[in-house]
Design a protein around this motif. Sequence first.
Motif, PDB file in Angstrom:
ATOM      1  N   VAL A 138       0.867  -1.182   0.000  1.00  0.00           N
ATOM      2  CA  VAL A 138       0.000   0.000   0.000  1.00  0.00           C
ATOM      3  C   VAL A 138       0.899   1.226   0.000  1.00  0.00           C
ATOM      4  N   LEU A 139       0.723   2.085  -1.002  1.00  0.00           N
ATOM      5  CA  LEU A 139       1.632   3.206  -1.196  1.00  0.00           C
ATOM      6  C   LEU A 139       1.652   4.141   0.004  1.00  0.00           C
ATOM      7  N   ASP A 140       0.485   4.407   0.599  1.00  0.00           N
ATOM      8  CA  ASP A 140       0.407   5.342   1.728  1.00  0.00           C
ATOM      9  C   ASP A 140       1.293   4.911   2.897  1.00  0.00           C
ATOM     10  N   GLU A 141       1.534   3.614   2.992  1.00  0.00           N
ATOM     11  CA  GLU A 141       2.289   3.097   4.130  1.00  0.00           C
ATOM     12  C   GLU A 141       3.794   3.019   3.841  1.00  0.00           C
ATOM     13  N   LEU A 142       4.191   3.302   2.602  1.00  0.00           N
ATOM     14  CA  LEU A 142       5.598   3.154   2.241  1.00  0.00           C
ATOM     15  C   LEU A 142       6.399   4.399   2.613  1.00  0.00           C
ATOM     16  N   THR A 143       7.447   4.214   3.398  1.00  0.00           N
ATOM     17  CA  THR A 143       8.384   5.304   3.682  1.00  0.00           C
ATOM     18  C   THR A 143       9.354   5.424   2.507  1.00  0.00           C
ATOM     19  N   ILE A 174      10.265   2.614  -0.336  1.00  0.00           N
ATOM     20  CA  ILE A 174      10.120   2.845  -1.781  1.00  0.00           C
ATOM     21  C   ILE A 174      11.411   2.467  -2.495  1.00  0.00           C
ATOM     22  N   VAL A 175      12.547   2.860  -1.911  1.00  0.00           N
ATOM     23  CA  VAL A 175      13.854   2.483  -2.493  1.00  0.00           C
ATOM     24  C   VAL A 175      13.996   0.965  -2.517  1.00  0.00           C
ATOM     25  N   ARG A 176      13.545   0.313  -1.437  1.00  0.00           N
ATOM     26  CA  ARG A 176      13.644  -1.147  -1.367  1.00  0.00           C
ATOM     27  C   ARG A 176      12.813  -1.810  -2.467  1.00  0.00           C
ATOM     28  N   GLU A 177      11.641  -1.227  -2.753  1.00  0.00           N
ATOM     29  CA  GLU A 177      10.808  -1.752  -3.848  1.00  0.00           C
ATOM     30  C   GLU A 177      11.502  -1.568  -5.194  1.00  0.00           C
ATOM     31  N   ALA A 185      16.131  10.219  -4.623  1.00  0.00           N
ATOM     32  CA  ALA A 185      15.484  11.439  -5.126  1.00  0.00           C
ATOM     33  C   ALA A 185      14.035  11.172  -5.528  1.00  0.00           C
ATOM     34  N   VAL A 186      13.808  10.071  -6.275  1.00  0.00           N
ATOM     35  CA  VAL A 186      12.427   9.793  -6.726  1.00  0.00           C
ATOM     36  C   VAL A 186      11.562   9.330  -5.555  1.00  0.00           C
ATOM     37  N   ALA A 187      12.165   8.644  -4.583  1.00  0.00           N
ATOM     38  CA  ALA A 187      11.405   8.197  -3.406  1.00  0.00           C
ATOM     39  C   ALA A 187      10.918   9.396  -2.599  1.00  0.00           C
ATOM     40  N   LEU A 196       8.687   3.481 -10.596  1.00  0.00           N
ATOM     41  CA  LEU A 196       8.112   4.399  -9.613  1.00  0.00           C
ATOM     42  C   LEU A 196       6.637   4.650  -9.931  1.00  0.00           C
ATOM     43  N   ALA A 197       6.351   4.891 -11.222  1.00  0.00           N
ATOM     44  CA  ALA A 197       4.966   5.148 -11.645  1.00  0.00           C
ATOM     45  C   ALA A 197       4.089   3.935 -11.386  1.00  0.00           C
ATOM     46  N   LYS A 198       4.636   2.746 -11.618  1.00  0.00           N
ATOM     47  CA  LYS A 198       3.866   1.523 -11.400  1.00  0.00           C
ATOM     48  C   LYS A 198       3.571   1.346  -9.918  1.00  0.00           C
ATOM     49  N   LEU A 199       4.553   1.663  -9.110  1.00  0.00           N
ATOM     50  CA  LEU A 199       4.398   1.552  -7.659  1.00  0.00           C
ATOM     51  C   LEU A 199       3.317   2.513  -7.162  1.00  0.00           C
ATOM     52  N   ALA A 200       3.265   3.705  -7.760  1.00  0.00           N
ATOM     53  CA  ALA A 200       2.302   4.727  -7.326  1.00  0.00           C
ATOM     54  C   ALA A 200       0.973   4.615  -8.060  1.00  0.00           C
TER      55      ALA A 200
END
Length: 451
Positions: free
Chosen positions: A15-20, A24-27, A41-43, A85-89
């Motif tokens: 869940v994106l809202d829960e990702l620090t 995000i970098v780990r993903e 930077a993108v995270a 990043l876009a796919k993750l969000a």
Amino acid sequence: MVIYLPSQSVEESPVLDELTPREIVRELDKYVIGQPDAKRAVAIALRNRLRRQKLTPEMAEDVMPKNILMIGPTGVGKTEIARRLAKLANSPFMKVEASKFTEVGYVGRDVESMIRDLVDISIDMVREEKLDEIGDRAESAAENRLLDLLLPPDPENPDDTSKSREKLRERLRAGKLDERMVELEVKDRGPQVEIAGSNFEDMGINIKELIPAMFGSRSKKRNMRVEDALEYLIQEEEQKLIDMDLVTRIALERVESNGIIFLDEVDKIAGREGGHGPDVSREGVQRDILPIVEGTTVNTRYGFVRTDHILFIAAGAFHVSKPSDLIPELQGRFPIRVELKSLSVDDFVRILKEPKNALAKQYVALMETEGIKLILTDDALLEVSKFAAQVNETSENIGARRLHTIMEKLLEEISFEGPDLKKKTVKVDAAYVRKQLAEIVKDQDLSRYIL
């Protein structure tokens, strides 16, 4: 044996809202090797979007995205970081080459077309989501319509019809009626009109929607196989159930608040006026891009779109030009600069083995479809990585893309002979790699053409 096929179990998306930012970098690490600065930077940029959504509307309006400029050679992961990043969000994502655009007044694509394309992508995304929601209802309605054609209702014996209908439904679901023919009323697509010489897309006119409105929607009867008829009826029911006005509203909102545009090859338009080069409109393209990045309103066929909060990630190798060659106004709109490093031998080894979609795993999976068990040893992957780094140094440096050419050449014989091989286990070790590639890499003239 080091290469294996990943299990087929589907992982739940976080869940994106829960990702620090760290998570995000780990993903991103699951798909892109190295480049920690760019990932950080993108995270942060993605996390700031989530933070902005929690602000009051007045404050949120003034919080602009911090656009990013990625500087680094080709094949080091710039595009992949942005795409993942876009796919993750779950954001509408568009990759465009800045060199494709021309200044207003020249023949070619104008910069506003990137926003129109992004809106089209967003519409498709939202529509697919809505299709998933109503898929079962559409299938059930289509099934009932098809059963009405196969077994018309008998008002005098409703009970008998109901029993026969359920038996027929079971046969239909089992695929036993697929080859039977049925007469179905289908909508005529209307006349095929070919219009050349006008860019209707830039005018926001949808010719596909315009022609049926001009000529009227006609229908005709066609004989179809039951399988094809069911597919057609499902599509018709989906069109009825989907509220396209709602889809459009959600899609436009998603573009404005979550859209990501990856502007590649920005170094190709970095020349200043008076500089040498064939393209006199490079600075003009920068000036045309500037209002889109700063924030403007673009007219699309679905409505007006504001670009104020779209995240722009620009990228370029900057071999010949440098970021300071961009016009100052555009430089100021990309406050975050990250430099991506060239890939080392160790990076190549990790790229071959670690990501979920690792190249070595892909080849193992492809060979397994032929019943061949391909074993790629650690020393083989190290040798491939050394060859890739060597060829990148002696010829054009194309980064990780060099691994594709080398792996294809390495496994060419196995791929060709695969279906006819008697021995279904093939081991590729360092000696095999040297045998297949050493002569090509040694002959520099040949390696330029082949690798």
